[in-house]
Structures are given as C-alpha cells and as structure tokens.
Motif scaffolding. Sequence first.
Motif, PDB file in Angstrom:
ATOM      1  N   THR A  76       0.832  -1.348   0.008  1.00 35.30           N
ATOM      2  CA  THR A  76       0.024   0.052   0.155  1.00 35.30           C
ATOM      3  C   THR A  76       0.711   1.088   0.012  1.00 35.30           C
ATOM      4  O   THR A  76       0.545   2.409  -0.694  1.00 35.30           O
ATOM      5  CB  THR A  76      -0.955   0.031   1.172  1.00 35.30           C
ATOM      6  OG1 THR A  76      -1.710  -0.957   1.095  1.00 35.30           O
ATOM      7  CG2 THR A  76      -1.739   1.221   1.242  1.00 35.30           C
ATOM      8  N   ALA A  77       1.974   1.226   0.700  1.00 34.37           N
ATOM      9  CA  ALA A  77       2.940   2.540   0.771  1.00 34.37           C
ATOM     10  C   ALA A  77       3.370   2.791  -0.678  1.00 34.37           C
ATOM     11  O   ALA A  77       3.582   3.684  -1.145  1.00 34.37           O
ATOM     12  CB  ALA A  77       3.935   1.988   1.711  1.00 34.37           C
ATOM     13  N   PHE A  78       3.896   1.728  -1.264  1.00 35.07           N
ATOM     14  CA  PHE A  78       4.438   2.037  -2.586  1.00 35.07           C
ATOM     15  C   PHE A  78       3.349   2.441  -3.552  1.00 35.07           C
ATOM     16  O   PHE A  78       3.641   3.295  -4.410  1.00 35.07           O
ATOM     17  CB  PHE A  78       5.095   0.508  -3.200  1.00 35.07           C
ATOM     18  CG  PHE A  78       6.524   0.149  -2.618  1.00 35.07           C
ATOM     19  CD1 PHE A  78       7.530   1.078  -2.560  1.00 35.07           C
ATOM     20  CD2 PHE A  78       6.599  -0.868  -1.866  1.00 35.07           C
ATOM     21  CE1 PHE A  78       8.736   0.864  -2.116  1.00 35.07           C
ATOM     22  CE2 PHE A  78       7.887  -1.015  -1.415  1.00 35.07           C
ATOM     23  CZ  PHE A  78       8.977  -0.442  -1.360  1.00 35.07           C
ATOM     24  N   PHE A  79       2.184   1.563  -3.846  1.00 34.78           N
ATOM     25  CA  PHE A  79       1.321   1.919  -4.770  1.00 34.78           C
ATOM     26  C   PHE A  79       0.413   3.157  -4.430  1.00 34.78           C
ATOM     27  O   PHE A  79       0.058   3.929  -5.086  1.00 34.78           O
ATOM     28  CB  PHE A  79       0.335   0.757  -4.737  1.00 34.78           C
ATOM     29  CG  PHE A  79       0.718  -0.256  -5.617  1.00 34.78           C
ATOM     30  CD1 PHE A  79       0.646  -0.341  -7.040  1.00 34.78           C
ATOM     31  CD2 PHE A  79       1.067  -1.366  -5.235  1.00 34.78           C
ATOM     32  CE1 PHE A  79       1.116  -1.446  -7.843  1.00 34.78           C
ATOM     33  CE2 PHE A  79       1.707  -2.339  -5.778  1.00 34.78           C
ATOM     34  CZ  PHE A  79       1.639  -2.390  -7.081  1.00 34.78           C
ATOM     35  N   MET A  80       0.219   3.415  -3.091  1.00 33.55           N
ATOM     36  CA  MET A  80      -0.095   4.832  -2.696  1.00 33.55           C
ATOM     37  C   MET A  80       0.785   6.143  -3.276  1.00 33.55           C
ATOM     38  O   MET A  80       0.277   7.128  -3.911  1.00 33.55           O
ATOM     39  CB  MET A  80      -0.107   4.856  -1.160  1.00 33.55           C
ATOM     40  CG  MET A  80      -1.060   6.248  -0.688  1.00 33.55           C
ATOM     41  SD  MET A  80      -2.792   6.214  -0.934  1.00 33.55           S
ATOM     42  CE  MET A  80      -3.513   7.624  -0.242  1.00 33.55           C
ATOM     43  N   LYS A  81       2.329   5.955  -3.171  1.00 29.67           N
ATOM     44  CA  LYS A  81       2.855   6.720  -3.587  1.00 29.67           C
ATOM     45  C   LYS A  81       2.738   7.092  -4.948  1.00 29.67           C
ATOM     46  O   LYS A  81       2.843   8.093  -5.567  1.00 29.67           O
ATOM     47  CB  LYS A  81       4.265   6.487  -3.013  1.00 29.67           C
ATOM     48  CG  LYS A  81       5.273   7.612  -3.572  1.00 29.67           C
ATOM     49  CD  LYS A  81       6.789   7.303  -2.998  1.00 29.67           C
ATOM     50  CE  LYS A  81       7.881   8.109  -3.610  1.00 29.67           C
ATOM     51  NZ  LYS A  81       9.042   7.840  -3.203  1.00 29.67           N
ATOM     52  N   ASP A  82       2.610   5.769  -5.565  1.00 30.60           N
ATOM     53  CA  ASP A  82       2.525   5.851  -7.334  1.00 30.60           C
ATOM     54  C   ASP A  82       1.238   6.505  -7.634  1.00 30.60           C
ATOM     55  O   ASP A  82       1.394   7.397  -8.618  1.00 30.60           O
ATOM     56  CB  ASP A  82       2.669   4.388  -7.738  1.00 30.60           C
ATOM     57  CG  ASP A  82       3.976   3.866  -7.751  1.00 30.60           C
ATOM     58  OD1 ASP A  82       5.093   4.694  -7.383  1.00 30.60           O
ATOM     59  OD2 ASP A  82       4.014   2.503  -7.748  1.00 30.60           O
TER      60      ASP A  82
END
Length: 703
Positions: free
Chosen positions: A647-653
Amino acid sequence: MKEDKLFFLAMKKIFLGHYKEMRILILCEMILTAISYAIVSGYQMFSSGHSSEYFLQEDGISKSFFSAGMILLFCGMVLIITVLISYLGKRIPEYVFLQRMGISKKDLKKMVLYEAAISYLASIIGGFFVGKILNIGLKTLIIQALNINFKLGKVAFFTYPLICVLILCIYGLSFLLVKELESDFLIITNTKETARVEKLRGKFRIPKIVLGIVLCVYSVYAYSKIYHYESAFLIIMFFAGLYLSLRNILSVFLEYTKRKNEKKYYKNLLKNNRFYYRINTISRYILFFSLMSFLSCFYFGIQFISIINDEKAENLYSYDFMCIADRADDKIFEKIKEKYHATVVEYPMVRVANADKTEHSEGRGEVVIQGQQIGISELTYYKLKKAIDPSYKKKSLKLDKNGKKVYIVHQQDRSTKAQPLDWYYNKKLPDLHIGLPCEYCDHADHETTYYEKIVAGEEISSLTGCYSTPKCENLVVFSDEYFEKAKNEWKDTDVLTGYKVERYNAIYGDEGEPYIVEGPTKLVLIQTDEKYMDQIDRELESKEEKHKYIGNYDSTVKFHYSSKTAILDMKTERAVKALICIYIILTLSVLNWIMLYAMHEMEKKEKTEREQFLIFMGMDKDERKKMNRREWYVYWIIPTIILVISTAFFMKDTMVARMYTEDMREICELQEVELLIIWIVINGIYFWIMNRKVGKELKADDK
C-alpha cells in the motif's frame, strides 16, 4: 436395481459423512453466484438512469460496475479453487480407498458427478436468492442516499442462463486443478499412499525468485506512470511476482535449514511440520489474504478516499457553458450576448483527434473510436490559466515551433484515475491529427497525418470545465508558431481518410473528390445569470445538429456543454461510485472471513488427529497451544506486512500519477493509514475469535 440401491445408499452415506466440507464448498460457490448476479443485474438496472449516454461509455458508471464485477469474480474464483483444492484433498484419499475396495472407474466417476451436480444446483439456487437480496439492497441504498428516482431498467431473462453457464465454466476450470492436486499426493502401493505431502523442492526455484522480484519491482515502477493508467494488470503482476518469490524463497530457506542444520531441523520438526509439508498451501492462503486486504484497503479504498476528498463540483466549472464553435456561429453568440446580457469569451482553437480513445484492444473487424481534443496555442493557455488563477505566473512549456512537442491539460477531477491522452499502442507518445477524426484512416500507413508527439509536460486541472468524458475535450497546447500553421492544416486534408490532397488524388484519381471540412475554430466560454441558463441551453441545443461535421461519430462530443447538467451528473456519479466502493469493500471483507473459516473447517480433522499424535509424543499443552497459535496468526501477520508495504508503494505511485498537491497527498495518506488501521484491527479481532474457537475445539478433543 438392488445393486443400484446399494450404490446410492453407499454414496449417500459417504456424502453425509462429508457434509461439513461440502457445506463450505457450496457456501463459497453460492457467494460467487450471488455476486455475479448482483453485478450484472446492477449494471442493467442503472444503465438507463443517467442524463447522457456517458453512463454507457467506457468511463461511465457502468464501467465501475463492470470493473468491480471482474475483480470480485476473480477473487471468487481464487476462493472456490482454493476451497476446492482443500475439499478434494480430503476426498481423494477416500476415492483411492474405494478403488482399492473394487469400485469401478465408471461408478467412481458417477459418484463424483453426482456430488458436483448437487453442489452446483444448490449454489445456483441459493446464489440467485442471495443475489436478488443484494441487488434490492444496493438499489434501495443508492436511491435513498441520492434522493433521486432513477429510471431503473429491468433484469433481462438471459441473465440467469448466462450466469449458470459462467459458474459452470468456473467449475470446469476448478476441476482441471485436480491434476495439480494429485501431484501433491504420494500415491504408492503401501497403506500410506494417501499421506498428503507437498513437495518442498520445486523446479527452477532461483529463476522463479528472480522473475518474481522483477515482476514486483516493474509493476511498482510502472504504476506511477500516467500512461499506464493505474492498470489493474500491474497489480495482478505484482501479486503473481510476490507469490513466485515468496513460495520459492520459503522453499529454499526451509531446505537449507534441513540440509545444513540437521540438528536444529529435527529438534523443531514437530513444531514446524506444517511449514515443511504444507508450503504450497500456506503460500496460497497468504497470497489470497494479502490480495483481499490490498483490494479492500488500497484499490477500492483509495477510490473512496479520493471521492470524499474531491473538489466541489461547482469549483471545476468556471463558466456556465462551453461551446466548440466555427465561423458560422457568430450570430448566435451575438444574440446570446445582447439578449441575455451574457459574457462571451472566444479563443482560437483547432480540433485535435487522437488515434484511439478506448482502453480495450479492438478485435478483428472492430472500429477504433478516435478521441477529440481541443488544440490551443501557448498564449491561449496562459490566458485560461490567468482567468481562473490571477496569481498564476507564466512559465515556459518547452514547446517547439515544429509542433513535435505538446503540453497536455487533462481536464478531470481528482477522483478520476490518471490516464494518457491517446490509447493507441505506444501510450507514452500520443498519435495526434490536426482536424476532425478521420473515420477511414489507416494508422499503419507511413504517410498518415497522425503523428507521434512528444509530451513536453502535462497537468491535471480544469481550465474550461470537465465536460464530455475524461478521454475527450482535454487541452492540447502547441507553440504559438506551430498553432498558426495548424489552423490551416484542414485546407489540404481529406477528412475521411486523413490523406493529404496530393496523396488522395494519386490513390483515387478521378474516382472521387477529397472531402474537405474545416471543423471547429473557436473555443467559446459563456457566463450568464442563473435565470437565463435554461433559455440559453435551449438556444444552443437547437444548433447541435448543424455541428455534426462527420455525422454522429461520438455522442459524448457535442457543440455545447452546460455546467448545470455536468455538475448534477458529476455529483450523481461520485455518489454512486462511492457506494459501489463501500459495497465492494464490505463484500471483500466477508469473502476474506469466509475463506478463513473455510480453511479452518477443511483442516479441522487433520489438526485433531495431529493433536492426538503430539500428545502421544509427549508435547505439553502450552507448547501445543503456542504452536497452533503461531500457525494460525501467520495468516494475519504476513498478509498485514505485505499489505502495509504494498500500500505504501502503490499509494505513492497513485499520488504521483494523479499529480496531487502536497496538501492533498497528506490528507489522502492520513485517511489511508486510518483505513489500514481499522482493517488490521478488525481482521486481528476476527483471527483472535477464530483462534479461541480452534483452541476450544482442540481442548474438547483432548478431553
């Protein structure tokens, strides 16, 4: 007849002996049927309840129903396949025993088909009943929340046989996995032939780990690019890579421990036996729980969060009307200005067509629908920016005089996913044509007038208003020098084929004359008093037919757009999408919990027998309790870790792709954290309840 009666009596007793396992299988299949029916009937129900045909377009609310349905069906298939594997894991040893007792293959096949038919019919009947309740509930919820009485469509009769065939196909796909399941059994000629041991060592483990890591890294990287349009395929790729790497890394680690640290391996063999001999099952369960959590908390969670944090619809429309006009419309605008005391602002423009406006790949014989955008000069862009933001300071857009570079303004709200301007193959470099869409253009022709453009920059904002769909009426900014040239491109271009006049004559000769149409030349923005809006709307509506330059090519692209109608539609769409997100999150939560319960029911008998064995081996109560708790909570801890990191990675994306401001990023990220905490806590409570239940059952068996 006597033999038939004995056969059916034996089959009945065997069936009733496994009714608990069958009950879980039927329950999961029934949920899939209910969800399929609810989604399809919901699509039909709402397809006629919108003010324009946009509802039925690729970005309309129907697309939300369709996307939700596909994701839920995918998750449901994973659920059924996983439960079916566990169910057959209990039944195959019994089938083997019956074969040893002399039952023929024909009778055994008949027994399996009867069981499949019973579960299929029960799930279909129960699924339609539950799906009808879900459908009514969704309809009631939306109508009450919006206080709008949609013109609801009826559920077509073909829906029922269609879903029956769909579920039957899923059954067929699921049963194909029997071969894979049988490979996990050691069927040999001794009495332990049914001992279920999953292979620890698989083929090509290191290449699979490398491939899995590459898939995960690439999907995270690509998701932040606007031309990848937040594709669900990248999420599937991420979790496929996660499964490959996780399953094989665990395998390598456990085998290394077994080979290099033999003393430690045998010392912990009883406590770690499940991890050594159920590595495939554990990996599948972890993948399922991780995927359910991610879809609930991020994929649909971020959609809901972006909707509730979206700009007010009124703030996206600085003008009351937007018109895409030509030279013949001067009189109507003069009339509106004088009769209704309206403020009319005109800017020069050209129509820009992009090669493809649809996300899906067209099949053989299917016509590619082209998008229609608004081409303006750099000077006009600065004027539009200054009109909505007086504090705006001019900056270079880095455009060239040859028109190779363009600047794109995606006119959409914050809740709309990031997406490219053009969907024709290389989405990074849009194929653009100056002029109206060329219906018979051959894009493979090297002399086509559709040229790849370099995107020098882009932004997501509303300078004229979010009209039509997010795939049309966006702004394409050219340099001032090239724009002057672009205004005359129509003079020597055939509007049907896109050929220049010289090439058209060379191909067709005297067979026909090139069809030359200028198209729109003016972007007209109108502001007026609210009491005149309906009258002006009627005046402009009367001119719509005259502006169909190439027929009714695309019903979502019009001569005039009313902000009043657009605002109402946008509010309706947001509310419906928000309710759909809530409905799906709740449904996925239920699926997640049912899967957990199904896993417990399928493994209960095996764990009970293992508990007795561990007692005979001298393992004390506290140690057994600790071992069971660890095996249980691994399905909560590992998916939670995967959920937080992914979630942290895809949220930033997502924040990068949608070009959110820093303040908006902080708000969305904070609310996403809150959603994650709620999800983790609720899931943790459910795991704790199930762990207590398992503990009591094992304690009762111990007594």
